[in-house]
Scaffold this motif. Sequence first.
Motif, mmCIF file in Angstrom:
data_model
loop_
_atom_site.group_PDB
_atom_site.id
_atom_site.type_symbol
_atom_site.label_atom_id
_atom_site.label_comp_id
_atom_site.label_asym_id
_atom_site.label_seq_id
_atom_site.Cartn_x
_atom_site.Cartn_y
_atom_site.Cartn_z
ATOM 1 N N ALA A 15 56.988 42.749 29.866
ATOM 2 C CA ALA A 15 55.587 42.373 29.641
ATOM 3 C C ALA A 15 54.986 43.231 28.538
ATOM 4 N N PHE A 16 55.320 44.509 28.528
ATOM 5 C CA PHE A 16 54.809 45.397 27.485
ATOM 6 C C PHE A 16 55.307 44.951 26.105
ATOM 7 N N GLU A 17 56.618 44.638 26.003
ATOM 8 C CA GLU A 17 57.184 44.211 24.723
ATOM 9 C C GLU A 17 56.624 42.864 24.282
ATOM 10 N N LEU A 18 56.551 41.889 25.211
ATOM 11 C CA LEU A 18 56.086 40.546 24.848
ATOM 12 C C LEU A 18 54.608 40.548 24.482
ATOM 13 N N ILE A 42 54.433 41.841 20.950
ATOM 14 C CA ILE A 42 54.863 40.825 19.977
ATOM 15 C C ILE A 42 53.785 39.767 19.777
ATOM 16 N N GLY A 43 53.004 39.513 20.834
ATOM 17 C CA GLY A 43 51.955 38.515 20.728
ATOM 18 C C GLY A 43 52.196 37.265 21.541
ATOM 19 N N LEU A 44 53.293 37.239 22.303
ATOM 20 C CA LEU A 44 53.571 36.061 23.112
ATOM 21 C C LEU A 44 52.656 36.016 24.338
ATOM 22 N N LEU A 45 52.427 37.161 24.983
ATOM 23 C CA LEU A 45 51.541 37.221 26.139
ATOM 24 C C LEU A 45 50.203 37.796 25.740
ATOM 25 N N GLN A 46 49.176 37.387 26.436
ATOM 26 C CA GLN A 46 47.823 37.863 26.175
ATOM 27 C C GLN A 46 47.595 39.207 26.860
ATOM 28 N N THR A 47 46.835 40.067 26.206
ATOM 29 C CA THR A 47 46.516 41.367 26.784
ATOM 30 C C THR A 47 45.534 41.192 27.947
ATOM 31 N N SER A 48 45.891 41.785 29.116
ATOM 32 C CA SER A 48 44.993 41.681 30.274
ATOM 33 C C SER A 48 43.818 42.640 30.093
ATOM 34 N N ARG A 49 42.635 42.188 30.439
ATOM 35 C CA ARG A 49 41.423 43.016 30.293
ATOM 36 C C ARG A 49 40.831 43.340 31.646
#
Length: 458
Positions: free
Chosen positions: A445-448, A451-458
């Motif tokens: 999850a950190f890597e993806l 890279i921009g595939l997953l959205q950053t959780s806020r």
Amino acid sequence: MNWKDWFERLREEPASTWDAHAWMAHLDSTSGFEREVAVRNLGRLRAPEALPGLLVRLNDWVPAVRAAAREAVSLYLTDDLLSAWPTALPAMIHLLRGKRDDHWPMLSAIGGFLGQPARAGALVGAQAPADPAVRRWLVGIEWLATGEAARAAMLTARMGSADIVDAMWALRQVDLLGSAAARPALWLNACTNPHGIVRAQALRRLCAEAPEIGAAAAVRMALDATTGVRDVAIAQLRKSGGVDEVRAVAEALLQAPSQAPRGGAPALLFLAAVDPAGRSARAAALMARIDADKPVARVRALALQHLIATTSGDAQDEWILTALRDGSTVVQRVAVNAIANGAGAPGPRTLWPVMLGHGTRSAFHRGLRILQHWGLWVQLESLLTLFQTRSPIERGDELVSALQQWLRATRSGVTPPPEPQATTLRTLWDACETTMPHWLRHRMAFELTGIGLLQTSR
């Protein structure tokens, strides 16, 4: 025994009164001084039973002990102590394999002493040492101690030896025989050795020294299982004739490959060497055989290796799939190696039904190797899919290792996948939440996210 006990014993019992057995107990002492004194006194006593221990000390880690041992062992090179040597032969391994000093002078001295014809009889009947290095050293001594007729018998016995070092030694000694007329029989005998390198060398020498005998032997050995032997035989047949005769035999063997020696593999390789133009037709014909007439795995691998290498496009893709569908790991490796060398890799949708259909862990590993020839995002999509559709075989460790390798591959930089591939990957990622180990999911999850595939959780 420490040094205090040592000197205390010397006060109570002078060393001049000790016998050989008392000194032999100190040959393995941790004190170099004790070992040196023991060696010197045993050399003075010249007890036959002490010789094995003195030979061991020739490779001692203390130079003074080694020097004392050389002096002591030299005193045993006399006829009155000849009877001590047969039982001490196993200890010669410490000289033959020891590396703490240059033992060649001592080996030469011992070999020269025991190799005299008058003393050779003392070793007859002695129990053969277990270590092959000692046995080979004794063969060299026997060679020095025997006459011409006995040497020929020695070589005859060793030409067929399963010990390749022994057989190669015999090959080198043939030229030392005084009679050239005895050599062809020895070469011919060596042509039956179980080691291919020995047969090849023997056939080469036989063809050079006795061409007529060599030509007849080449006909028999042209279908040998070893490539080097076949090459020598084919070279001779091209000079003396006989290629057509062997070709007819090879073609007859390939009519029923399942009944031919080694499944017909030597016959197929012989024909490939003498008739390369017909190689593709023979390979295709062999692959067309089914059921009881199906060639063995080795022959199928040879045929597919050639067919994959000489075709391209859809034809090559079909032969690769044929190899991957084969139940033999030998044949499957042909496709894996061809893909590694540049052949087209099947797509994951085609690859995994084939590899998972074998139901073996090794086939699954080969599928993962082939998958690495696709792009990173295609690999990830396939691996995430496998996490959801595990077969009955436990593949958790393999998939975890494959994903870790995928993570390492992204360190050199990777761009986000395009749509709709990105949406597919996110869907698969969410579906693997319960099947993927937590620590691995956290790392990925950190890597993806980076890279921009997953959205950053806020």
